[in-house]
Design a protein around this motif. Structure first.
Motif, PDB file in Angstrom:
ATOM      1  N   ASP A 280      45.937  38.800  52.938  1.00 34.56           N
ATOM      2  CA  ASP A 280      47.174  39.478  52.560  1.00 34.56           C
ATOM      3  C   ASP A 280      47.429  40.618  53.543  1.00 34.56           C
ATOM      4  O   ASP A 280      46.500  41.381  53.878  1.00 34.56           O
ATOM      5  N   GLU A 324      51.144  36.375  52.079  1.00 31.57           N
ATOM      6  CA  GLU A 324      49.813  35.882  51.753  1.00 31.57           C
ATOM      7  C   GLU A 324      49.527  34.578  52.478  1.00 31.57           C
ATOM      8  O   GLU A 324      50.359  33.660  52.492  1.00 31.57           O
ATOM      9  N   ASP A 385      40.939  35.137  45.332  1.00 30.07           N
ATOM     10  CA  ASP A 385      42.089  35.995  45.079  1.00 30.07           C
ATOM     11  C   ASP A 385      41.647  37.294  44.397  1.00 30.07           C
ATOM     12  O   ASP A 385      42.139  38.389  44.726  1.00 30.07           O
ATOM     13  N   SER A 386      40.708  37.195  43.470  1.00 25.99           N
ATOM     14  CA  SER A 386      40.181  38.401  42.827  1.00 25.99           C
ATOM     15  C   SER A 386      39.449  39.267  43.839  1.00 25.99           C
ATOM     16  O   SER A 386      39.563  40.505  43.826  1.00 25.99           O
ATOM     17  N   TYR A 389      41.958  41.277  45.990  1.00 30.02           N
ATOM     18  CA  TYR A 389      42.536  42.476  45.385  1.00 30.02           C
ATOM     19  C   TYR A 389      41.493  43.563  45.147  1.00 30.02           C
ATOM     20  O   TYR A 389      41.827  44.745  45.072  1.00 30.02           O
ATOM     21  N   LYS A 392      41.640  45.296  48.451  1.00 28.80           N
ATOM     22  CA  LYS A 392      42.803  46.168  48.554  1.00 28.80           C
ATOM     23  C   LYS A 392      42.597  47.447  47.732  1.00 28.80           C
ATOM     24  O   LYS A 392      43.003  48.540  48.150  1.00 28.80           O
ATOM     25  N   ARG A 393      41.950  47.334  46.571  1.00 29.65           N
ATOM     26  CA  ARG A 393      41.701  48.520  45.764  1.00 29.65           C
ATOM     27  C   ARG A 393      40.682  49.449  46.422  1.00 29.65           C
ATOM     28  O   ARG A 393      40.707  50.660  46.223  1.00 29.65           O
ATOM     29  N   ARG A 396      41.714  48.572  51.558  1.00 28.28           N
ATOM     30  CA  ARG A 396      42.396  47.633  52.467  1.00 28.28           C
ATOM     31  C   ARG A 396      41.673  47.530  53.819  1.00 28.28           C
ATOM     32  O   ARG A 396      40.715  48.242  54.089  1.00 28.28           O
ATOM     33  N   ARG A 459      47.016  44.727  39.630  1.00 26.20           N
ATOM     34  CA  ARG A 459      46.902  44.574  41.080  1.00 26.20           C
ATOM     35  C   ARG A 459      47.700  45.671  41.783  1.00 26.20           C
ATOM     36  O   ARG A 459      48.858  45.924  41.412  1.00 26.20           O
TER      37      ARG A 459
END
Length: 462
Positions: A280, A324, A385-386, A389, A392-393, A396, A459
């Motif tokens: 992403d 994505e 996918d989990s 994210y 990203k949390r 990134r 998210r």
């Protein structure tokens, strides 16, 4: 351009298989229709030819009978000449002549292919059982019996029509001879020729069979040529258009999912490890808001080129949608870590600009491997996918992996990989314990719900 799964694989997307099957089905259907039409055309031409032959043969016999009546030959010589001509002209009765009768104006048989009928009146009793099989000849005999005082009233032309289901075919030809010795007084005659329809039918079947064989070979050659041209030209372009993302040129989500399922199934059979990565672009909304959607499109296109240049020919890469992307790599977990980090680094060092202004773009990546999680694509994608994210949390521009410590994985028991089965058997979680210490409904013996259906944490925005 869509990359092939690998040089040795023969995997196709559902669209490719369906389009190929549909083309073959259409070509076969139209080929059968063409063969059927050509067979019907050949049958129609054969019927026309049979009726034409019957007409010509009756005309030949009429000309012969007229010449014999006008000659000075005795009745015995006339009969002999008629039979000799029939045997030489229609050898072995190939033309199917059942009976040939020349009836004079007194209603008696003057010439006949059956010598025993000579000189006898043509009556229904003479025909015996053959009259039932030949209603046209029977009607002529019945008319002559009724008009015994003036048989010439029954001398009417009749042209039977042959069809494959015809049981009898009779042609009647009246004609007159003017006898100069009797003061040119006309003498009336009726020539009746009965044909065997079975002979015409046998000939028709042979012609139709030959036509069907020839048309089948022609249609097969034509269908093969058309199919080859479609497979080489039109279908690849249509599939390329339908399976390609219009902006980046990568394969679209549908094509990626089709091929990924097949590759994972093949990998499970051959015990090959795979890595699924979800990518992403960081802060992509800020790029669109600050520089416009045209700039955002260029960033997507350049990122697609970076991904293509960083992967091998047998790797899959796709744009899932928006900002994505996803990759499927045939490699071990250790090798996948190196490749995923290289992807992240390649994007980070890539120089981007828009209208002369430099841009900086980074990506966050989430990875999942079949060595720990099995070969179910839905579960791999959910885990990757989990992980994305979580990356990203955590700030990134980094790679985060799902279950890299080989801990027990709570997932559906209906499609586990071999590695997961071994891991699960060696270390089963206790009742109510999940892989991360979170409560998971179940009895601890594999009957656990899929984490795909578990609620996701909020998210962060891209």
């Amino acid at each position: 351009m869509i990359k092939p799964p690998s040089p040795g694989h023969a995997l196709r997307t559902d669209l490719a298989r369906e389009s190929n099957e549909r083309v073959v089905e259409i070509l076969v259907q139209w080929g059968l229709v063409c063969v059927g039409v050509l067979a019907l055309l050949a049958a129609g031409l054969g019927v026309v030819a049979a009726n034409r032959d019957a007409h010509h043969q009756s005309e030949e016999f009429r000309s012969l009978a007229s010449a014999l009546v006008e000659s000075n030959a005795s009745p015995e010589d006339r009969q002999r000449i008629l039979l000799s001509y029939q045997n030489s002209r229609f050898e072995d009765d190939r033309e199917g002549i059942l009976s040939l009768l020349l009836v004079d104006e007194a209603g008696r048989i003057a010439l006949s292919s059956r010598p025993s009928w000579l000189g006898r009146p043509l009556e229904p009793s003479l025909l015996n059982g053959s009259g039932a099989r030949n209603p046209e000849l029977l009607s002529i005999a019945s008319c002559l019996e009724r008009q015994s005082s003036d048989p010439s009233k029954c001398f009417v032309a009749k042209q039977g029509r042959y069809l494959p289901w015809t049981k009898s075919l009779t042609v009647a030809r009246p004609f007159s001879i003017y006898d100069r010795r009797a003061g040119l007084k006309p003498r009336h005659y009726l020539l009746v020729v009965s044909f065997d329809p079975g002979t015409f039918t046998a000939s028709l079947l042979a012609e139709v069979s030959l036509a069907v064989l020839a048309s089948t070979l022609l249609v097969v050659a034509l269908v093969t040529f058309l199919g080859h041209q479609l497979q080489r030209g039109l279908l690849p372009n249509l599939r390329q258009f339908a399976e390609t993302d219009g902006l980046t040129g990568l394969m679209n989500r549908s094509a990626f999912m089709d091929l990924a399922v097949q590759m994972l199934a093949q990998g499970q059979r051959q015990n090959l490890p795979y890595v699924l990565g979800v990518i992403d672009i960081d802060h992509f909304k800020a790029i669109n808001d600050g520089h416009g959607h045209v700039c955002g499109d260029e960033v997507l296109q350049k990122l697609a080129r970076v991904l293509e240049g960083s992967l091998r020919d047998n790797d899959l890469v796709t744009r899932l949608g928006g900002e994505e992307f996803a990759v499927l790599l045939q490699c071990t977990t250790a090798r996948g870590e190196t490749l995923m980090e290289r992807l992240r680094n390649q994007v980070e060092v890539c120089r981007l600009s828009f209208e002369g202004r430099p841009l900086r773009a980074t990506v966050s990546l989430g990875g999942a491997c079949t060595e720990q999680l099995g070969y179910n694509l839905d579960y791999l994608y959910s885990a990757a996918d989990s992980a994305l994210y979580r990356a990203k949390r955590e700030g990134r521009n980094r790679v985060h992996w799902a279950n890299t410590r080989r801990e027990p994985v709570a997932r559906d028991g209906w499609s586990p990989g071999e590695a997961w089965r071994q891991t699960f058997q060696n270390a089963r979680p206790g009742p109510g314990a999940g892989p991360a210490g979170n409560p998971v409904p179940g009895d601890g013996h594999g009957a656990v719900p899929s984490p795909i259906t578990a609620p996701e944490p909020p998210r962060p925005q891209p």
